[in-house]
Design a protein around this motif. Structure first.
Motif, PDB file in Angstrom:
ATOM      1  N   VAL A 270       7.052  -5.134 -13.359  1.00 53.71           N
ATOM      2  CA  VAL A 270       8.240  -5.880 -12.944  1.00 53.71           C
ATOM      3  C   VAL A 270       9.417  -4.910 -12.792  1.00 53.71           C
ATOM      4  O   VAL A 270       9.646  -4.071 -13.661  1.00 53.71           O
ATOM      5  CB  VAL A 270       8.590  -6.966 -13.990  1.00 53.71           C
ATOM      6  CG1 VAL A 270       9.783  -7.788 -13.539  1.00 53.71           C
ATOM      7  CG2 VAL A 270       7.381  -7.857 -14.269  1.00 53.71           C
ATOM      8  N   HIS A 271      10.156  -5.049 -11.711  1.00 53.63           N
ATOM      9  CA  HIS A 271      11.322  -4.206 -11.440  1.00 53.63           C
ATOM     10  C   HIS A 271      12.536  -5.088 -11.167  1.00 53.63           C
ATOM     11  O   HIS A 271      12.407  -6.196 -10.654  1.00 53.63           O
ATOM     12  CB  HIS A 271      11.111  -3.345 -10.194  1.00 53.63           C
ATOM     13  CG  HIS A 271       9.923  -2.458 -10.273  1.00 53.63           C
ATOM     14  ND1 HIS A 271       8.647  -2.905 -10.044  1.00 53.63           N
ATOM     15  CD2 HIS A 271       9.814  -1.145 -10.557  1.00 53.63           C
ATOM     16  CE1 HIS A 271       7.804  -1.892 -10.178  1.00 53.63           C
ATOM     17  NE2 HIS A 271       8.491  -0.812 -10.487  1.00 53.63           N
ATOM     18  N   ALA A 272      13.704  -4.529 -11.474  1.00 52.98           N
ATOM     19  CA  ALA A 272      14.984  -5.166 -11.150  1.00 52.98           C
ATOM     20  C   ALA A 272      15.870  -4.092 -10.526  1.00 52.98           C
ATOM     21  O   ALA A 272      15.644  -2.894 -10.741  1.00 52.98           O
ATOM     22  CB  ALA A 272      15.634  -5.727 -12.411  1.00 52.98           C
ATOM     23  N   PRO A 273      16.881  -4.494  -9.759  1.00 59.95           N
ATOM     24  CA  PRO A 273      17.794  -3.489  -9.217  1.00 59.95           C
ATOM     25  C   PRO A 273      18.375  -2.627 -10.340  1.00 59.95           C
ATOM     26  O   PRO A 273      18.763  -3.146 -11.388  1.00 59.95           O
ATOM     27  CB  PRO A 273      18.878  -4.328  -8.539  1.00 59.95           C
ATOM     28  CG  PRO A 273      18.167  -5.591  -8.158  1.00 59.95           C
ATOM     29  CD  PRO A 273      17.214  -5.840  -9.307  1.00 59.95           C
TER      30      PRO A 273
ATOM     31  N   ARG B  31      -1.173  -5.597  -5.341  1.00 59.06           N
ATOM     32  CA  ARG B  31      -0.945  -6.985  -4.923  1.00 59.06           C
ATOM     33  C   ARG B  31       0.531  -7.290  -5.126  1.00 59.06           C
ATOM     34  O   ARG B  31       1.064  -7.112  -6.218  1.00 59.06           O
ATOM     35  CB  ARG B  31      -1.826  -7.928  -5.738  1.00 59.06           C
ATOM     36  CG  ARG B  31      -1.784  -9.359  -5.228  1.00 59.06           C
ATOM     37  CD  ARG B  31      -2.875 -10.190  -5.844  1.00 59.06           C
ATOM     38  NE  ARG B  31      -2.618 -10.410  -7.256  1.00 59.06           N
ATOM     39  CZ  ARG B  31      -3.529 -10.818  -8.131  1.00 59.06           C
ATOM     40  NH1 ARG B  31      -4.765 -11.024  -7.748  1.00 59.06           N
ATOM     41  NH2 ARG B  31      -3.216 -11.015  -9.389  1.00 59.06           N
ATOM     42  N   LEU B  32       1.189  -7.725  -4.081  1.00 58.85           N
ATOM     43  CA  LEU B  32       2.609  -8.056  -4.138  1.00 58.85           C
ATOM     44  C   LEU B  32       2.753  -9.450  -4.733  1.00 58.85           C
ATOM     45  O   LEU B  32       2.276 -10.427  -4.184  1.00 58.85           O
ATOM     46  CB  LEU B  32       3.195  -8.000  -2.731  1.00 58.85           C
ATOM     47  CG  LEU B  32       4.680  -7.964  -2.565  1.00 58.85           C
ATOM     48  CD1 LEU B  32       5.329  -6.863  -3.392  1.00 58.85           C
ATOM     49  CD2 LEU B  32       5.034  -7.764  -1.102  1.00 58.85           C
TER      50      LEU B  32
ATOM     51  N   TYR C 159       4.662  -6.177  -8.720  1.00 58.13           N
ATOM     52  CA  TYR C 159       3.339  -6.000  -8.142  1.00 58.13           C
ATOM     53  C   TYR C 159       2.320  -5.995  -9.275  1.00 58.13           C
ATOM     54  O   TYR C 159       2.663  -5.827 -10.437  1.00 58.13           O
ATOM     55  CB  TYR C 159       3.240  -4.704  -7.323  1.00 58.13           C
ATOM     56  CG  TYR C 159       3.275  -3.439  -8.140  1.00 58.13           C
ATOM     57  CD1 TYR C 159       2.123  -2.927  -8.733  1.00 58.13           C
ATOM     58  CD2 TYR C 159       4.459  -2.731  -8.320  1.00 58.13           C
ATOM     59  CE1 TYR C 159       2.144  -1.769  -9.484  1.00 58.13           C
ATOM     60  CE2 TYR C 159       4.490  -1.564  -9.067  1.00 58.13           C
ATOM     61  CZ  TYR C 159       3.329  -1.090  -9.643  1.00 58.13           C
ATOM     62  OH  TYR C 159       3.363   0.060 -10.393  1.00 58.13           O
ATOM     63  N   SER C 160       1.053  -6.164  -8.898  1.00 62.04           N
ATOM     64  CA  SER C 160      -0.018  -6.044  -9.881  1.00 62.04           C
ATOM     65  C   SER C 160      -1.129  -5.199  -9.275  1.00 62.04           C
ATOM     66  O   SER C 160      -1.243  -5.081  -8.057  1.00 62.04           O
ATOM     67  CB  SER C 160      -0.550  -7.417 -10.295  1.00 62.04           C
ATOM     68  OG  SER C 160      -1.259  -8.025  -9.236  1.00 62.04           O
ATOM     69  N   ARG C 161      -1.913  -4.599 -10.162  1.00 71.70           N
ATOM     70  CA  ARG C 161      -3.073  -3.826  -9.730  1.00 71.70           C
ATOM     71  C   ARG C 161      -4.005  -3.618 -10.908  1.00 71.70           C
ATOM     72  O   ARG C 161      -3.589  -3.740 -12.054  1.00 71.70           O
ATOM     73  CB  ARG C 161      -2.672  -2.501  -9.112  1.00 71.70           C
ATOM     74  CG  ARG C 161      -2.092  -1.505 -10.076  1.00 71.70           C
ATOM     75  CD  ARG C 161      -1.696  -0.234  -9.372  1.00 71.70           C
ATOM     76  NE  ARG C 161      -2.460   0.881  -9.884  1.00 71.70           N
ATOM     77  CZ  ARG C 161      -2.019   2.110  -9.940  1.00 71.70           C
ATOM     78  NH1 ARG C 161      -0.840   2.414  -9.488  1.00 71.70           N
ATOM     79  NH2 ARG C 161      -2.761   3.075 -10.420  1.00 71.70           N
TER      80      ARG C 161
ATOM     81  N   VAL D 113       0.837  -1.193   0.000  1.00 61.42           N
ATOM     82  CA  VAL D 113       0.000   0.000   0.000  1.00 61.42           C
ATOM     83  C   VAL D 113       0.872   1.244   0.000  1.00 61.42           C
ATOM     84  O   VAL D 113       1.794   1.360   0.805  1.00 61.42           O
ATOM     85  CB  VAL D 113      -0.940   0.015   1.228  1.00 61.42           C
ATOM     86  CG1 VAL D 113      -1.822   1.253   1.224  1.00 61.42           C
ATOM     87  CG2 VAL D 113      -1.787  -1.250   1.273  1.00 61.42           C
ATOM     88  N   LEU D 114       0.564   2.170  -0.928  1.00 58.14           N
ATOM     89  CA  LEU D 114       1.273   3.446  -1.011  1.00 58.14           C
ATOM     90  C   LEU D 114       0.345   4.554  -0.525  1.00 58.14           C
ATOM     91  O   LEU D 114      -0.830   4.591  -0.888  1.00 58.14           O
ATOM     92  CB  LEU D 114       1.669   3.756  -2.452  1.00 58.14           C
ATOM     93  CG  LEU D 114       2.483   2.710  -3.204  1.00 58.14           C
ATOM     94  CD1 LEU D 114       2.799   3.211  -4.602  1.00 58.14           C
ATOM     95  CD2 LEU D 114       3.745   2.372  -2.458  1.00 58.14           C
ATOM     96  N   VAL D 115       0.901   5.459   0.260  1.00 59.25           N
ATOM     97  CA  VAL D 115       0.169   6.625   0.735  1.00 59.25           C
ATOM     98  C   VAL D 115       0.999   7.848   0.350  1.00 59.25           C
ATOM     99  O   VAL D 115       1.929   8.222   1.053  1.00 59.25           O
ATOM    100  CB  VAL D 115      -0.062   6.574   2.261  1.00 59.25           C
ATOM    101  CG1 VAL D 115      -0.908   7.765   2.718  1.00 59.25           C
ATOM    102  CG2 VAL D 115      -0.710   5.258   2.668  1.00 59.25           C
ATOM    103  N   PRO D 116       0.667   8.472  -0.799  1.00 55.21           N
ATOM    104  CA  PRO D 116       1.457   9.614  -1.265  1.00 55.21           C
ATOM    105  C   PRO D 116       1.343  10.821  -0.335  1.00 55.21           C
ATOM    106  O   PRO D 116       0.294  11.055   0.268  1.00 55.21           O
ATOM    107  CB  PRO D 116       0.852   9.939  -2.630  1.00 55.21           C
ATOM    108  CG  PRO D 116       0.024   8.753  -3.011  1.00 55.21           C
ATOM    109  CD  PRO D 116      -0.389   8.106  -1.733  1.00 55.21           C
ATOM    110  N   ASP D 117       2.435  11.580  -0.237  1.00 51.36           N
ATOM    111  CA  ASP D 117       2.425  12.823   0.528  1.00 51.36           C
ATOM    112  C   ASP D 117       1.648  13.912  -0.207  1.00 51.36           C
ATOM    113  O   ASP D 117       1.044  14.773   0.410  1.00 51.36           O
ATOM    114  CB  ASP D 117       3.859  13.340   0.738  1.00 51.36           C
ATOM    115  CG  ASP D 117       4.650  12.493   1.712  1.00 51.36           C
ATOM    116  OD1 ASP D 117       4.045  11.770   2.524  1.00 51.36           O
ATOM    117  OD2 ASP D 117       5.891  12.557   1.649  1.00 51.36           O
ATOM    118  N   MET D 118       1.711  13.905  -1.550  1.00 51.64           N
ATOM    119  CA  MET D 118       1.110  14.958  -2.370  1.00 51.64           C
ATOM    120  C   MET D 118       0.373  14.316  -3.546  1.00 51.64           C
ATOM    121  O   MET D 118       0.531  13.135  -3.801  1.00 51.64           O
ATOM    122  CB  MET D 118       2.204  15.884  -2.907  1.00 51.64           C
ATOM    123  CG  MET D 118       3.066  16.498  -1.826  1.00 51.64           C
ATOM    124  SD  MET D 118       4.363  17.511  -2.509  1.00 51.64           S
ATOM    125  CE  MET D 118       3.441  18.972  -2.895  1.00 51.64           C
TER     126      MET D 118
END
Length: 173
Positions: A152-155, A121-122, A132-134, A107-112
């Motif tokens: 999809v992410h990689a370092p 979904r992780l 993640y998916s959404r 879950v992300l909670v943006p500041d702005m």
């Protein structure tokens, strides 16, 4: 009053006969939030729609593509553009995050920005991959039917320099 005593006694007896593990939900070791800290930055490498993992559709979903940083110690995240390294913070690209206790939801909670929270979904979290998916509108266009996208992410090992727009916490204990 007699009925309440009998009911309470029966419930207590049933609870004593059943081991507590029956009532406890087992958590799977699907993710370790500390794996987000295994790389200082992550790069979106692929975006695909559910059922079509062979087709990369990053160009249709530029809002989810970028370089990201995750700080599990402070539960802070920030997103950056891949070409300039400029922060997306002012447009909801930075704030707080958490992973639910069952380690299945991110879950992300943006500041702005206009978005208040983003629930994802992780799918995979390891030192080599963060996916993640959404559900979003197809091609990220309002009024289109929803689709589930996988991001999809990689370092990140590239040369783009990112500069955080998040101000450091001044209230540290």
């Amino acid at each position: 009053m007699q009925k309440n005593n009998i009911t309470s006694t029966l419930l207590l007896a049933a609870a004593m006969l059943c081991p507590l593990s029956v009532f406890a939900q087992q958590t799977s070791a699907t993710a370790d939030i500390q794996d987000l800290a295994s790389s200082p930055r992550w790069l979106t490498t692929k975006v695909y729609i559910e059922g079509a993992p062979q087709t990369d559709v990053k160009e249709k979903y530029p809002g989810v593509v970028g370089i990201s940083t995750w700080d599990p110690e402070r539960n802070r995240y920030e997103f950056f553009y891949t070409d300039t390294g400029e922060s997306k913070y002012d447009n909801g690209g930075g704030g707080y995050f958490f992973v639910t206790g069952d380690q299945k939801t991110h879950v992300l909670v943006p500041d702005m920005g206009t978005t208040k929270t983003v629930v994802r979904r992780l799918e995979t979290l390891s030192s080599n991959e963060f996916t993640y998916s959404r559900e979003v509108p197809r091609d990220m266009k309002e009024n289109n039917p929803p689709v589930r996208i996988y991001v999809v992410h990689a370092p990140y090992t590239g040369t783009v320099v990112t500069k955080s727009a998040i101000k450091p916490d001044t209230n540290t204990n």
